[in-house]
Design a protein around this motif. Structure first.
Motif, PDB file in Angstrom:
ATOM      1  N   TRP A 179      44.812  96.817 -33.627  1.00 26.18           N
ATOM      2  CA  TRP A 179      45.148  98.199 -33.967  1.00 26.18           C
ATOM      3  C   TRP A 179      45.435  98.338 -35.464  1.00 26.18           C
ATOM      4  O   TRP A 179      44.909  99.229 -36.127  1.00 26.18           O
ATOM      5  N   LEU A 206      45.528 100.387 -29.451  1.00 31.43           N
ATOM      6  CA  LEU A 206      46.902 100.864 -29.355  1.00 31.43           C
ATOM      7  C   LEU A 206      47.262 101.158 -27.902  1.00 31.43           C
ATOM      8  O   LEU A 206      48.338 100.773 -27.415  1.00 31.43           O
ATOM      9  N   PHE A 210      50.014  99.226 -25.102  1.00 34.58           N
ATOM     10  CA  PHE A 210      50.987  99.872 -24.218  1.00 34.58           C
ATOM     11  C   PHE A 210      50.809  99.428 -22.767  1.00 34.58           C
ATOM     12  O   PHE A 210      51.777  99.364 -22.017  1.00 34.58           O
ATOM     13  N   THR A 219      56.109 101.079 -31.656  1.00 33.17           N
ATOM     14  CA  THR A 219      55.079 101.572 -32.572  1.00 33.17           C
ATOM     15  C   THR A 219      55.308 103.046 -32.904  1.00 33.17           C
ATOM     16  O   THR A 219      54.960 103.495 -34.001  1.00 33.17           O
ATOM     17  N   SER A 220      55.896 103.787 -31.970  1.00 33.75           N
ATOM     18  CA  SER A 220      56.173 105.209 -32.215  1.00 33.75           C
ATOM     19  C   SER A 220      57.154 105.368 -33.367  1.00 33.75           C
ATOM     20  O   SER A 220      56.990 106.241 -34.231  1.00 33.75           O
ATOM     21  N   LEU A 223      55.311 104.323 -36.705  1.00 31.35           N
ATOM     22  CA  LEU A 223      54.373 105.354 -37.149  1.00 31.35           C
ATOM     23  C   LEU A 223      55.098 106.606 -37.655  1.00 31.35           C
ATOM     24  O   LEU A 223      54.655 107.234 -38.623  1.00 31.35           O
ATOM     25  N   SER A 252      47.463 109.151 -34.474  1.00 28.80           N
ATOM     26  CA  SER A 252      47.986 107.890 -33.930  1.00 28.80           C
ATOM     27  C   SER A 252      49.422 108.054 -33.453  1.00 28.80           C
ATOM     28  O   SER A 252      49.803 107.522 -32.397  1.00 28.80           O
ATOM     29  N   SER A 256      50.718 107.569 -29.661  1.00 33.52           N
ATOM     30  CA  SER A 256      51.806 106.619 -29.441  1.00 33.52           C
ATOM     31  C   SER A 256      52.984 107.276 -28.728  1.00 33.52           C
ATOM     32  O   SER A 256      53.574 106.694 -27.809  1.00 33.52           O
ATOM     33  N   CYS A 259      52.053 107.884 -25.010  1.00 35.91           N
ATOM     34  CA  CYS A 259      52.092 106.618 -24.269  1.00 35.91           C
ATOM     35  C   CYS A 259      53.533 106.144 -24.062  1.00 35.91           C
ATOM     36  O   CYS A 259      53.900 105.688 -22.971  1.00 35.91           O
ATOM     37  N   SER A 260      54.347 106.259 -25.114  1.00 38.99           N
ATOM     38  CA  SER A 260      55.745 105.843 -25.016  1.00 38.99           C
ATOM     39  C   SER A 260      56.487 106.655 -23.953  1.00 38.99           C
ATOM     40  O   SER A 260      57.257 106.112 -23.158  1.00 38.99           O
TER      41      SER A 260
END
Length: 583
Positions: A179, A206, A210, A219-220, A223, A252, A256, A259-260
């Protein structure tokens, strides 16, 4: 000059791919062939994965359900961990046509095969990060530093053993490295089509990250911080921020965050059992956990003063020259790459603090990203010095001497720690091969068509309790390497065998060969007769000359030389196995 640079880069990339195999050769030794991967929830994946009566969707659904019971959500890891089972028939030379059985019925666990896959995964992570450093700095020499140092860490060693081979840390690293590679490549690429391809690939990896482990939610945070830095830079220095990069960051970050949110919802909704161990405890518990994590992060790694010096030097330069460029790339962009590595390092560490069953294996991502933050900082310093001071900038390479000295001071102790950990995990395993040789000699020299053999590794003896899966390991060697047919207690041919929680074993049938029954149940000794007994003794014990079980009228006398197990590290009990034949 360019040809020389490209040759050097190719050398580094090949070295990055293959060095993990040399540095962790204990994981791919012959003794690990046919070892069980894990007799637990991970080995259950193989049984689900290659079931012929389920569709792919049903298989994933079953895997997700099994994970959610423990507060986990790792469907992508399902395919990774079963890869060695799926490949085992090919590696072991099994043929569906030849054996007349389905492919699934030919699967076996094989720790050596899975370790090979894991080390290849680690090597590919090295390749991607080294290549990205070259793209941003035109430097490749300093990429050798993390490639050498990372395998020294016990956090890597602990990811390569049976019982912990189910670790998600190494495949997570590959997805995150991919990623980062595609994400930051997209930031500097000028060709629109290539840039779009890089963006798409970055988002795919990415999402995969997850789906391998929940801790990727950090990653959240990373970013978001980088995105805010870009917004700030755009205000004070708009000429150094490409609008496309801001859009890429926003896309992105959005993916993220989505997904989180989904992962957190599923984990906390179904959190129970194993997953319930994640909670904020008392201050002393938190303090102790933080101390342990810091120790594991720092042990035999670059996480020390010599790691922080180049990072601090680059940060100082980046702050001072924030409105400038380096190699036609804005300093803010270089800084973002360093920052994301550091955020991943400390983010993965921080998210572990409330976790009760802590272990060194969980700290590996932190070791990985900090090491490459150091390599990147050194590469950026070299690029900056050469761009600003021409030939005088080459003096930055003197930093290499520091890391060479540091490496030599760590290497011996790290090797000793690895040897200890390897023998602790593999205790007694190597004796399976001479034992199998002895059994095979007895088997082929005997006129008995159906032999009954009892093997006592020491399962009811305290010093031998830790011999891992010795019986299953021995059975696989006898059948797959010694061409011996195996039968169960009732005399039926064994084709497939499951450990209590699903470790799969597939055995061959040799049409013209005899059969042997291998027992490890002590209760059978006093109720049934055996042709041969192999009994283990501690090295300080005097072996019995005879064994007798009057209840069934069975008598055995010691025969031939005993088979000895010698401890490489001298840290574990040495023992020997003696052979007793019926008379």
């Amino acid at each position: 000059m360019r040809l020389l640079k490209l040759t050097g880069l190719l050398f580094v990339l090949l070295f990055a791919l293959f060095w993990p195999f040399y540095a962790n050769n204990f994981a791919i030794e012959k003794n690990n062939s046919f070892r069980a991967l894990a007799n637990g929830w991970v080995s259950l994946y193989a049984n689900i994965h290659l079931r012929e009566d389920l569709s792919v969707t049903q298989k994933i659904k079953q895997t997700v359900s099994a994970d959610l019971v423990h507060g986990r959500f790792r469907p992508a890891f399902f395919f990774y961990v079963t890869s060695s089972y799926a490949l085992s028939p090919l590696v072991h030379g099994r043929s569906v046509d030849e054996e007349g059985r389905s492919y699934r019925k030919l699967m076996n666990g094989d720790l050596r095969l899975f370790s090979t896959i894991v080390l290849a995964t680690l090597g590919m992570s090295f390749v991607l990060m080294s290549l990205l450093i070259y793209k941003y700095t035109n430097e490749f020499v300093f990429s050798l530093i993390p490639i050498f140092f990372i395998p020294l860490s016990q956090t890597v060693t602990s990811n390569l053993f049976s019982g912990t081979i189910d670790s998600q840390e190494i495949p997570v690293i590959l997805c995150l490295a991919a990623w980062i590679f595609f994400f930051f490549t997209a930031m500097i690429i000028r060709k629109k089509l290539y840039g779009i391809l890089c963006v798409v690939l970055s988002l795919i990896f990415l999402i995969f990250a997850f789906l391998i482990k929940e801790t990727v939610i950090i990653t959240s945070v990373g970013l978001f911080i980088i995105f805010m830095c870009y917004i700030y830079t755009k205000k004070i220095s708009p000429q150094n921020v490409r609008s496309n990069n801001s859009l890429l960051l926003l896309i992105s970050l959005t993916v993220s965050l989505i997904c989180s949110s989904l992962v957190l919802f599923m984990v906390f909704k179904y959190r129970q059992g194993y997953g319930a161990s994640y909670s904020i405890g008392k201050y002393e518990e938190i303090k102790r956990a933080a101390e342990l994590l810091w120790i594991w992060l720092s042990e035999y790694s670059l996480h020390n003063i010599y790691g922080y010096i180049p990072i601090f030097l680059f940060v100082g330069i980046a702050v001072k020259e924030r409105n400038k460029t380096l190699l036609n790339i804005p300093i803010i962009q270089h800084s973002s790459l360093v920052v994301i590595n550091l955020l991943f390092c400390y983010g993965f560490l921080f998210v572990l603090i409330p976790w009760k069953p802590l272990g060194p294996k969980y700290v590996f991502p932190s070791v990985f990203f900090f090491s490459f933050a150091v390599a990147l900082s050194l590469s950026l310093l070299a690029a900056w010095a050469k761009e600003r001071y021409n030939q005088k900038g080459l003096l930055v390479y003197l930093f290499l001497l520091v890391y060479i000295v540091l490496y030599t001071s760590y290497a011996e102790k790290s090797d000793q720690a690895k040897s200890y950990a390897a023998e602790k995990s593999n205790y007694g395993v190597s004796i399976a091969y001479p034992l199998a040789d002895n059994i095979a000699d007895e088997f082929f020299s005997s006129k008995i068509k159906r032999q009954r053999i009892f093997v006592d590794y020491g399962t009811n003896v305290s010093w031998a309790n830790t011999i891992p899966f010795g019986w299953l390991h021995l059975m696989r060697i006898l059948n797959l390497e010694k061409n011996i047919n195996l039968m169960d207690r009732k005399g039926n041919q064994i084709f497939n065998y499951h450990m209590p929680t699903a470790e799969l074993s597939s055995f061959r049938e040799y049409k013209d060969n005899k059969k042997v029954y291998i027992s490890r149940n002590p209760k059978e000794l006093i109720s049934e007769r055996f042709d041969v007994i192999y009994k283990g003794y501690k090295s300080s014990e005097e072996p019995l000359k005879e064994l007798s079980f009057s209840k069934v009228g069975a008598y055995y006398k010691r025969s031939g030389e005993c088979i000895h197990y010698q401890s490489d590290t001298k840290s574990f009990p040495e023992f020997f196995i003696c052979k007793y034949v019926s008379f």
